[in-house]
Motif scaffolding. Structure first.
Motif, PDB file in Angstrom:
ATOM      1  N   ARG A   1      -0.398   6.250   3.986  1.00  0.00           N
ATOM      2  CA  ARG A   1      -0.231   4.881   4.464  1.00  0.00           C
ATOM      3  C   ARG A   1       0.765   4.169   3.556  1.00  0.00           C
TER       4      ARG A   1
ATOM      5  N   ASP B   1       0.849  -1.195   0.000  1.00  0.00           N
ATOM      6  CA  ASP B   1       0.000   0.000   0.000  1.00  0.00           C
ATOM      7  C   ASP B   1       0.878   1.235   0.000  1.00  0.00           C
TER       8      ASP B   1
ATOM      9  N   GLN C   1      -4.098  11.289   5.875  1.00  0.00           N
ATOM     10  CA  GLN C   1      -2.847  10.668   6.299  1.00  0.00           C
ATOM     11  C   GLN C   1      -2.349   9.765   5.185  1.00  0.00           C
TER      12      GLN C   1
ATOM     13  N   VAL D   1       4.383  -1.240   8.642  1.00  0.00           N
ATOM     14  CA  VAL D   1       3.241  -0.359   8.369  1.00  0.00           C
ATOM     15  C   VAL D   1       3.538   1.019   8.939  1.00  0.00           C
ATOM     16  N   GLN D   2       3.419   2.038   8.105  1.00  0.00           N
ATOM     17  CA  GLN D   2       3.604   3.416   8.531  1.00  0.00           C
ATOM     18  C   GLN D   2       2.368   4.219   8.139  1.00  0.00           C
ATOM     19  N   THR D   3       1.774   4.914   9.117  1.00  0.00           N
ATOM     20  CA  THR D   3       0.630   5.793   8.877  1.00  0.00           C
ATOM     21  C   THR D   3       0.945   7.129   9.520  1.00  0.00           C
TER      22      THR D   3
ATOM     23  N   ASP E   1      -4.663   8.734   2.328  1.00  0.00           N
ATOM     24  CA  ASP E   1      -6.031   8.513   2.801  1.00  0.00           C
ATOM     25  C   ASP E   1      -6.644   9.885   3.029  1.00  0.00           C
TER      26      ASP E   1
ATOM     27  N   ALA F   1       7.194   8.640   6.016  1.00  0.00           N
ATOM     28  CA  ALA F   1       6.834   7.223   6.100  1.00  0.00           C
ATOM     29  C   ALA F   1       7.931   6.340   5.529  1.00  0.00           C
TER      30      ALA F   1
ATOM     31  N   VAL G   1       2.662   0.407   3.367  1.00  0.00           N
ATOM     32  CA  VAL G   1       2.794  -0.958   3.875  1.00  0.00           C
ATOM     33  C   VAL G   1       3.843  -1.652   3.013  1.00  0.00           C
TER      34      VAL G   1
END
Length: 197
Positions: free
Chosen positions: A136, A123, A134, A158-160, A127, A178, A138
């Motif tokens: 995202r 990902d 934010q 995973v970074q959000t 978003d 990220a 992955v």
């Protein structure tokens, strides 16, 4: 109206938050960190494959989502390089600076390696369901021992992170944060694997 429904019109803003008039090209970057040398001199050579991405992310389009389960692309924002290719380059630079391996090479060279690292972008999008939204990221990584052909480890990072503003420019700053955080985590994980007998 038809263009908007077809996804040709996105948030309606260019990279700088004004009415769009031309395409802005963004560069994915790694802010890096102060490298810490391993306790022992590295003895392994790491072979790195190109980072893979699904067909939707394997383009120069910057992706966003306005509703869960959907994706669109900014009309006036692009990546300078496809994210998979760019992330591969950033990963090589990072691992060479941190000195975890004797050498870091890509597949296709004549160098014999000890470990193989494969990475996949699962990902990578803004978003934008709520302002400012934010980003995202992955990223899945897998390390194999080339001599024994055994899997040493697999992990998903995973970074959000919140976007700085409700546009591609604000998302771009968060994308860079990220990427930096994901490379930090990936490097730390590789260091842990290297410390094992």
């Amino acid at each position: 109206v038809l263009a908007a429904l077809a996804g040709c019109v996105n948030l309606g803003l260019d990279g700088g938050g004004k009415e769009a008039s031309e395409i802005t090209y963004f560069v994915l970057e790694d802010a890096g960190r102060a490298a810490t040398l391993p306790a022992l001199a590295p003895t392994r050579t790491l072979v790195l494959t190109d980072t893979q991405a699904g067909a939707f992310y394997d383009t120069d389009n910057v992706a966003f989502s306005k509703r869960a389960g959907t994706r669109g692309t900014y009309q006036f924002a692009r990546w300078t390089e496809r994210p998979g290719k760019r992330l591969t380059d950033l990963l090589i630079d990072r691992l060479e600076k941190e000195g975890l391996f004797r050498a870091v090479v890509q597949t296709g060279t004549n160098v014999r390696g000890d470990w193989l690292l494969t990475t996949d972008i699962l990902d990578l999008y803004h978003d934008a369901a709520t302002e400012p939204g934010q980003v995202r990221l992955v990223l899945r990584a897998e390390v194999s021992d080339l001599a024994s052909r055994s899997l040493l480890g697999r992990k998903t990072f995973v970074q959000t992170l919140p976007a700085a503003s409700y546009d591609a420019a604000g998302a771009h700053r968060a994308f860079n944060q990220a990427v930096t955080a994901a490379l930090n985590d990936l490097s730390d994980w590789l260091k842990t694997l290297s410390a094992k007998p």
